[in-house]
Design an enzyme around this catalytic site. Structure first.
Site, PDB file in Angstrom:
ATOM      1  N   THR A  83       1.502   0.904  -7.675  1.00 42.94           N
ATOM      2  CA  THR A  83       2.666   0.249  -7.064  1.00 42.94           C
ATOM      3  C   THR A  83       3.992   0.900  -7.495  1.00 42.94           C
ATOM      4  O   THR A  83       5.044   0.556  -6.984  1.00 42.94           O
ATOM      5  CB  THR A  83       2.680  -1.259  -7.395  1.00 42.94           C
ATOM      6  OG1 THR A  83       2.262  -1.438  -8.742  1.00 42.94           O
ATOM      7  CG2 THR A  83       1.772  -2.029  -6.478  1.00 42.94           C
ATOM      8  N   ASP A 118      -8.257  -3.447 -17.695  1.00 45.21           N
ATOM      9  CA  ASP A 118      -7.611  -2.524 -16.750  1.00 45.21           C
ATOM     10  C   ASP A 118      -7.491  -1.136 -17.372  1.00 45.21           C
ATOM     11  O   ASP A 118      -6.415  -0.732 -17.804  1.00 45.21           O
ATOM     12  CB  ASP A 118      -6.236  -3.095 -16.363  1.00 45.21           C
ATOM     13  CG  ASP A 118      -5.551  -2.275 -15.282  1.00 45.21           C
ATOM     14  OD1 ASP A 118      -6.255  -1.573 -14.531  1.00 45.21           O
ATOM     15  OD2 ASP A 118      -4.314  -2.351 -15.187  1.00 45.21           O
ATOM     16  N   LEU A 119      -8.628  -0.421 -17.400  1.00 47.06           N
ATOM     17  CA  LEU A 119      -8.601   0.938 -17.953  1.00 47.06           C
ATOM     18  C   LEU A 119      -8.695   1.997 -16.852  1.00 47.06           C
ATOM     19  O   LEU A 119      -8.741   3.188 -17.147  1.00 47.06           O
ATOM     20  CB  LEU A 119      -9.726   1.103 -18.995  1.00 47.06           C
ATOM     21  CG  LEU A 119      -9.625   0.166 -20.213  1.00 47.06           C
ATOM     22  CD1 LEU A 119     -10.787   0.400 -21.179  1.00 47.06           C
ATOM     23  CD2 LEU A 119      -8.307   0.331 -20.960  1.00 47.06           C
ATOM     24  N   LYS A 120      -8.731   1.556 -15.611  1.00 42.45           N
ATOM     25  CA  LYS A 120      -8.684   2.459 -14.436  1.00 42.45           C
ATOM     26  C   LYS A 120      -9.606   3.664 -14.585  1.00 42.45           C
ATOM     27  O   LYS A 120      -9.156   4.819 -14.601  1.00 42.45           O
ATOM     28  CB  LYS A 120      -7.245   2.919 -14.184  1.00 42.45           C
ATOM     29  CG  LYS A 120      -6.295   1.762 -13.913  1.00 42.45           C
ATOM     30  CD  LYS A 120      -4.901   2.249 -13.531  1.00 42.45           C
ATOM     31  CE  LYS A 120      -3.951   1.128 -13.221  1.00 42.45           C
ATOM     32  NZ  LYS A 120      -3.612   0.253 -14.361  1.00 42.45           N
ATOM     33  N   LYS A 147      -4.848  -9.705 -18.603  1.00 45.60           N
ATOM     34  CA  LYS A 147      -5.144  -8.297 -18.374  1.00 45.60           C
ATOM     35  C   LYS A 147      -4.926  -7.508 -19.662  1.00 45.60           C
ATOM     36  O   LYS A 147      -3.842  -7.544 -20.258  1.00 45.60           O
ATOM     37  CB  LYS A 147      -4.224  -7.741 -17.284  1.00 45.60           C
ATOM     38  CG  LYS A 147      -4.506  -6.288 -16.950  1.00 45.60           C
ATOM     39  CD  LYS A 147      -3.762  -5.870 -15.702  1.00 45.60           C
ATOM     40  CE  LYS A 147      -2.479  -5.159 -15.976  1.00 45.60           C
ATOM     41  NZ  LYS A 147      -2.614  -3.801 -16.458  1.00 45.60           N
ATOM     42  N   ASP A 177     -13.613   9.264 -13.467  1.00 43.30           N
ATOM     43  CA  ASP A 177     -14.338  10.304 -14.190  1.00 43.30           C
ATOM     44  C   ASP A 177     -15.559  10.665 -13.365  1.00 43.30           C
ATOM     45  O   ASP A 177     -15.717  10.166 -12.247  1.00 43.30           O
ATOM     46  CB  ASP A 177     -14.716   9.770 -15.590  1.00 43.30           C
ATOM     47  CG  ASP A 177     -14.814  10.876 -16.630  1.00 43.30           C
ATOM     48  OD1 ASP A 177     -15.364  11.953 -16.307  1.00 43.30           O
ATOM     49  OD2 ASP A 177     -14.355  10.675 -17.767  1.00 43.30           O
ATOM     50  N   ILE A 178     -16.449  11.486 -13.890  1.00 41.17           N
ATOM     51  CA  ILE A 178     -17.662  11.808 -13.138  1.00 41.17           C
ATOM     52  C   ILE A 178     -18.523  10.546 -13.022  1.00 41.17           C
ATOM     53  O   ILE A 178     -18.426   9.636 -13.863  1.00 41.17           O
ATOM     54  CB  ILE A 178     -18.460  12.969 -13.787  1.00 41.17           C
ATOM     55  CG1 ILE A 178     -18.852  12.618 -15.236  1.00 41.17           C
ATOM     56  CG2 ILE A 178     -17.656  14.264 -13.731  1.00 41.17           C
ATOM     57  CD1 ILE A 178     -19.825  13.609 -15.840  1.00 41.17           C
ATOM     58  N   PRO A 179     -19.350  10.465 -11.968  1.00 34.23           N
ATOM     59  CA  PRO A 179     -20.089   9.224 -11.711  1.00 34.23           C
ATOM     60  C   PRO A 179     -20.896   8.702 -12.907  1.00 34.23           C
ATOM     61  O   PRO A 179     -20.862   7.504 -13.199  1.00 34.23           O
ATOM     62  CB  PRO A 179     -21.010   9.609 -10.539  1.00 34.23           C
ATOM     63  CG  PRO A 179     -20.234  10.667  -9.808  1.00 34.23           C
ATOM     64  CD  PRO A 179     -19.533  11.455 -10.874  1.00 34.23           C
ATOM     65  N   GLY A 197       3.576  -8.761 -15.599  1.00 35.40           N
ATOM     66  CA  GLY A 197       3.728  -8.391 -16.998  1.00 35.40           C
ATOM     67  C   GLY A 197       5.121  -8.649 -17.505  1.00 35.40           C
ATOM     68  O   GLY A 197       5.460  -9.735 -17.990  1.00 35.40           O
ATOM     69  N   ARG A 198       5.985  -7.644 -17.332  1.00 34.87           N
ATOM     70  CA  ARG A 198       7.305  -7.681 -17.978  1.00 34.87           C
ATOM     71  C   ARG A 198       8.158  -8.910 -17.666  1.00 34.87           C
ATOM     72  O   ARG A 198       8.841  -9.402 -18.574  1.00 34.87           O
ATOM     73  CB  ARG A 198       8.054  -6.369 -17.689  1.00 34.87           C
ATOM     74  CG  ARG A 198       7.457  -5.202 -18.478  1.00 34.87           C
ATOM     75  CD  ARG A 198       7.877  -3.861 -17.945  1.00 34.87           C
ATOM     76  NE  ARG A 198       7.265  -3.592 -16.654  1.00 34.87           N
ATOM     77  CZ  ARG A 198       7.458  -2.472 -15.955  1.00 34.87           C
ATOM     78  NH1 ARG A 198       8.249  -1.523 -16.434  1.00 34.87           N
ATOM     79  NH2 ARG A 198       6.863  -2.302 -14.798  1.00 34.87           N
ATOM     80  N   GLN A 220       8.559  -0.219 -10.772  1.00 34.03           N
ATOM     81  CA  GLN A 220       7.803  -0.756  -9.641  1.00 34.03           C
ATOM     82  C   GLN A 220       8.604  -0.572  -8.359  1.00 34.03           C
ATOM     83  O   GLN A 220       9.773  -0.961  -8.291  1.00 34.03           O
ATOM     84  CB  GLN A 220       7.506  -2.255  -9.856  1.00 34.03           C
ATOM     85  CG  GLN A 220       6.575  -2.550 -11.033  1.00 34.03           C
ATOM     86  CD  GLN A 220       5.111  -2.203 -10.756  1.00 34.03           C
ATOM     87  OE1 GLN A 220       4.790  -1.441  -9.863  1.00 34.03           O
ATOM     88  NE2 GLN A 220       4.222  -2.758 -11.556  1.00 34.03           N
TER      89      GLN A 220
END
Ligand code: C5P
Length: 214
Positions: A113, A58-60, A31, A63-65, A191-192, A171
């Protein structure tokens, strides 16, 4: 493909490369989020591909469509395996994202999460994303059964908040790797507990052995 996704949440390209070398045997999908992508964007994508690995970007997007659609097109052109959008972007945005041809898998974030929520709220968002053509959701391990029941077993559930041993951090909705996979997670994101371990190779191996045999 192996079930564990390693979150390369480090600033430094060399550190990321070192983590990939150490964990390569146990991980197929890495990721890449804003921390690393903003530092070394295309370079990190190339390094992972040169190592025969797949990328979860994973830039989530939220924004506008039209902007989200073009962002998905750019991610497709980078050749990533999967990417994230945020479910709170709404129906029109989710449909624009899923309409892109030959696109990567799209997973929608339900509720982070690190936030407290209810399983019903997560399920409501999961059903909305499914109706818009999204391939699956990011949710906590605690919500896997309700999502699989409500959205069907082919709808991907990808779960962060994985803690082999409980540690106090940001988390809040967490589970062990084994219990997440037993509950039906298609992929677990971690991750961590690996990248901050004194021995990332051993930490990755322990998780691999715990979940790939299930
Ligand atoms: O270090 P840790 O195991 O908590 O990493 C979890 C990763 O999953 C982080 O990169 C975080 O950005 C990501 N994530 C999350 N919760 C979501 C979506 C993504 O923790 N809902």
């Amino acid at each position: 493909m192996k079930r564990t996704i390693l979150a390369l949440d480090v600033y430094d390209f060399k550190k990321a490369q070192d983590l990939v070398e150490k964990t390569s045997h146990y991980i197929d999908l890495y990721k890449v989020g804003p921390i690393l992508f903003l530092q070394s964007g295309r370079e990190i994508i190339k390094m992972l591909k040169d190592n025969g690995k797949e990328i979860f970007l994973d830039l989530k997007f939220h924004d506008i469509p039209a902007t989200v659609k073009r962002s998905v097109e750019s991610a497709r052109d980078l050749g990533v395996f999967s990417l994230t959008v945020h479910s709170i972007g709404g129906e029109e945005m989710l449909k624009s994202a899923s309409s892109v041809e030959n696109r990567p898998k799209i997973w929608a974030v339900t509720v982070l999460t690190s936030q407290i929520t209810t399983a019903e709220e997560v399920l409501r968002r999961a059903k909305l994303t499914k109706s818009c053509g999204i391939d699956g959701v990011i949710a906590s391990p605690l919500e896997i059964p309700i999502i699989k029941k409500g959205c069907g077993s082919n709808f991907d559930v990808v779960t962060p908040g994985i803690r082999p041993v409980r540690i106090e951090d940001d988390q809040k909705r967490v589970a062990t790797p084994e219990s997440a996979v037993k509950a039906g997670a298609d992929f677990i994101v971690i991750g961590r507990p690996i990248i901050e371990s004194p021995n990332p190779a051993e930490a990755a191996k322990n998780i691999y052995e715990a979940v790939e045999k299930l």
